[in-house]
Motif scaffolding. Sequence first.
Motif, PDB file in Angstrom:
ATOM      1  N   LYS A  90      41.059  36.452  40.150  1.00 47.59           N
ATOM      2  CA  LYS A  90      41.858  37.492  40.808  1.00 47.59           C
ATOM      3  C   LYS A  90      41.274  38.886  40.558  1.00 47.59           C
ATOM      4  CE  LYS A  90      46.592  38.699  41.782  1.00 47.59           C
ATOM      5  NZ  LYS A  90      47.986  38.385  41.570  1.00 47.59           N
ATOM      6  N   ASN A  91      40.896  39.178  39.323  1.00 49.87           N
ATOM      7  CA  ASN A  91      40.300  40.482  39.014  1.00 49.87           C
ATOM      8  C   ASN A  91      38.931  40.639  39.670  1.00 49.87           C
ATOM      9  OD1 ASN A  91      42.508  41.202  37.519  1.00 49.87           O
ATOM     10  ND2 ASN A  91      41.579  40.741  35.556  1.00 49.87           N
ATOM     11  N   THR A  94      39.451  41.500  43.240  1.00 49.24           N
ATOM     12  CA  THR A  94      39.840  42.902  43.374  1.00 49.24           C
ATOM     13  C   THR A  94      38.603  43.785  43.377  1.00 49.24           C
ATOM     14  OG1 THR A  94      41.964  42.497  42.327  1.00 49.24           O
ATOM     15  CG2 THR A  94      41.170  44.769  42.308  1.00 49.24           C
ATOM     16  N   GLU A  98      37.101  46.176  46.445  1.00 47.74           N
ATOM     17  CA  GLU A  98      36.830  47.604  46.262  1.00 47.74           C
ATOM     18  C   GLU A  98      35.402  47.985  46.648  1.00 47.74           C
ATOM     19  OE1 GLU A  98      37.868  48.202  42.160  1.00 47.74           O
ATOM     20  OE2 GLU A  98      40.020  48.206  42.588  1.00 47.74           O
ATOM     21  N   LYS A 130      43.335  35.376  47.071  1.00 55.45           N
ATOM     22  CA  LYS A 130      44.348  35.907  46.137  1.00 55.45           C
ATOM     23  C   LYS A 130      45.696  35.221  46.352  1.00 55.45           C
ATOM     24  CE  LYS A 130      42.814  40.498  44.844  1.00 55.45           C
ATOM     25  NZ  LYS A 130      43.132  41.931  44.896  1.00 55.45           N
TER      26      LYS A 130
END
Length: 134
Positions: A90-91, A94, A98, A130
Amino acid sequence: MEDEYELLEATIGLGVQICKFTSIEEYTEILGDFSYSLDDVAKKLLKILKENNAPNNKFPCLRRYAIELAIWMMESNAPSISDFKSGNLKNVLTMVAETTSDLENFHFFSGDVGVAKHPQTISSLVLKAKRLLA
């Protein structure tokens, strides 16, 4: 290192296409023939996404293909979700969201210029992955 990533991009891209026509059981069996497991693949995909924290013009589809294969694995095999959760996908997703480049939305190129777009943007793939992790 560059040659390794180009080979990875081609291999994972081909894997994504093959997975569209096979079951998770067949995929697991094929991996077993080469002494690999789904867990090994999940770890490798996570490693690829972590190491490639920004798009690269030399292999613009590597992150896309890694996410597409991760999505297929999660949709096909619930235990894969826990592998990706424990690897903190998940991170990583992210971070991909970005740093997304418009170049990653193309699958045919003329030099460094994208000619034909993928049907789904990389951003939509990140959102889908996600959701599967949630």
